[in-house]
Design an enzyme around this catalytic site. Structure first.
Site, PDB file in Angstrom:
ATOM      1  N   GLU A  64      -1.900  -5.521   8.654  1.00 24.95           N
ATOM      2  CA  GLU A  64      -1.201  -4.883   9.761  1.00 24.95           C
ATOM      3  C   GLU A  64      -1.972  -5.073  11.068  1.00 24.95           C
ATOM      4  OE1 GLU A  64      -0.398  -0.758   9.006  1.00 24.95           O
ATOM      5  OE2 GLU A  64       0.602  -1.149   7.094  1.00 24.95           O
TER       6      GLU A  64
ATOM      7  N   GLU B  33       8.502  -4.152  11.336  1.00 23.28           N
ATOM      8  CA  GLU B  33       9.028  -2.871  10.849  1.00 23.28           C
ATOM      9  C   GLU B  33       9.484  -1.970  11.980  1.00 23.28           C
ATOM     10  OE1 GLU B  33       7.724   0.911   7.983  1.00 23.28           O
ATOM     11  OE2 GLU B  33       6.443  -0.870   8.079  1.00 23.28           O
TER      12      GLU B  33
ATOM     13  N   ASP C 225       0.834  -1.204   0.000  1.00 25.06           N
ATOM     14  CA  ASP C 225       0.000   0.000   0.000  1.00 25.06           C
ATOM     15  C   ASP C 225       0.869   1.253   0.000  1.00 25.06           C
ATOM     16  OD1 ASP C 225       0.876  -0.132   2.617  1.00 25.06           O
ATOM     17  OD2 ASP C 225      -1.123  -0.190   3.524  1.00 25.06           O
ATOM     18  N   SER C 226       2.209   1.051   0.025  1.00 20.42           N
ATOM     19  CA  SER C 226       3.153   2.154  -0.198  1.00 20.42           C
ATOM     20  C   SER C 226       2.991   2.732  -1.604  1.00 20.42           C
ATOM     21  CB  SER C 226       4.595   1.674  -0.001  1.00 20.42           C
ATOM     22  OG  SER C 226       4.815   0.430  -0.640  1.00 20.42           O
TER      23      SER C 226
ATOM     24  N   ASP D 229      -0.941  -6.120  -0.062  1.00 16.69           N
ATOM     25  CA  ASP D 229      -1.447  -5.475   1.147  1.00 16.69           C
ATOM     26  C   ASP D 229      -2.957  -5.282   1.068  1.00 16.69           C
ATOM     27  OD1 ASP D 229       0.700  -5.086   2.860  1.00 16.69           O
ATOM     28  OD2 ASP D 229       1.300  -3.184   1.951  1.00 16.69           O
TER      29      ASP D 229
ATOM     30  N   LYS E 212      -1.387  -9.403   2.937  1.00 20.93           N
ATOM     31  CA  LYS E 212      -0.696  -8.958   4.145  1.00 20.93           C
ATOM     32  C   LYS E 212      -1.587  -7.997   4.906  1.00 20.93           C
ATOM     33  CE  LYS E 212       3.030  -6.139   4.109  1.00 20.93           C
ATOM     34  NZ  LYS E 212       2.608  -5.001   4.973  1.00 20.93           N
TER      35      LYS E 212
END
Length: 273
Positions: free
Chosen positions: A124, A191, A53-54, A92, A122
């Site tokens: 978070e 991270e 999602d970067s 993501d 993925k």
């Protein structure tokens, strides 16, 4: 010349990543968001491609990862899949598509898998999203976790500084990592946490730990492709190693092109019909 011993012919799977951890082979992971880039890094022998999602930052110019939508993530993932034959492709789940509603989480993950043909998602977070992770896993969709600094929660943290320096937060990170392992995730990204803590987590769980700003004691590393290639020049955290100055190469090429067009040098008779 590359000195890696990567088998560039054998398809990387979630099972293979666990095998790599077991035999002590480090896992290489980079982001990609488009067909051309994915094709290059896949052919170079990368193990895992993260459609991160970067993309919200490096492709769309947003300040955070929060604005990117599920439709946009699927678009990027489809493009990457067309350029990939060997690497495992992980996508993501974007902000707002899984937190607090496990049915919505499953629907989001199913859309990514069906529409992009990607191989895993993925997410978070730890215990707070356990229900969503379990529901997705129950559908046979592989899930990679993400602990430590979780950029989708940036407004809660208020800073991108190192996480889990305090004992309480470190204890929760270890607990969450063990939970992700126990419920069936195939790996976890950690991270921006102290190297000693990340190394401890990698030793205490059976699934691969991929670090970013988490030291060398983990099972693999991930960077954002635009950062490590020097395309994104406004971002230089301590954990980043730049392997090229692609922005410099592009600027030089564009300026020479402009000069040649202005002077009439391009196109030459040989470049004309």
């Amino acid at each position: 010349m590359s000195t890696n011993t990567t088998d560039n012919t054998r398809k990387v799977t979630t099972r293979r990543l666990v095998e790599m951890k077991q035999r002590g082979e480090k896992i290489s992971m980079l982001t990609a968001y488009d067909y051309s880039s994915a094709k290059i890094i896949d052919a170079a022998g990368i193990d895992v491609i993260l459609v991160g999602d970067s993309a919200s930052n490096v492709m769309a110019g947003n300040i955070t990862t929060l604005p990117i939508t599920l439709d946009q993530m699927i678009y990027h993932a489809k493009s990457v899949m067309k350029g990939t034959s060997r690497a495992l492709v992980v996508v993501d789940l974007p902000f707002g598509t899984y937190q607090g509603n496990s049915k919505e989480a499953l629907a989001s993950a199913i859309r990514i898998m069906k529409e992009s043909h990607a191989e895993a998602v993925k997410m978070e977070g730890g215990s707070e999203i356990r229900e969503s992770i379990e529901r997705i896993l129950s559908a046979g969709i592989p899930v990679m976790g993400h602990l430590g600094l979780t950029p989708q929660s940036i407004n809660k943290f208020g800073t991108y500084s190192v996480r889990a320096r305090q004992e309480e937060e470190a204890a929760k990170l270890i607990e969450d990592a063990k939970m992700l392992d126990e419920i069936g995730c195939f790996g976890v990204v950690i991270e921006k946490v102290p190297a000693e803590l990340a190394a401890r987590v990698a030793k205490e769980i059976t699934i691969p730990v991929i670090g970013i700003g988490a030291g060398g004691g983990v099972d693999g590393q991930v960077l954002v492709m635009h950062d490590m290639l020097g395309i994104n020049q406004g971002f230089s955290p301590r954990f980043l190693r730049r392997y090229a100055d692609v922005a410099g190469v592009m600027t030089d090429a564009v300026q020479r092109y402009i000069d040649d067009v202005k002077s009439g040098d391009f196109p030459s008779p040989a470049e004309s019909y």
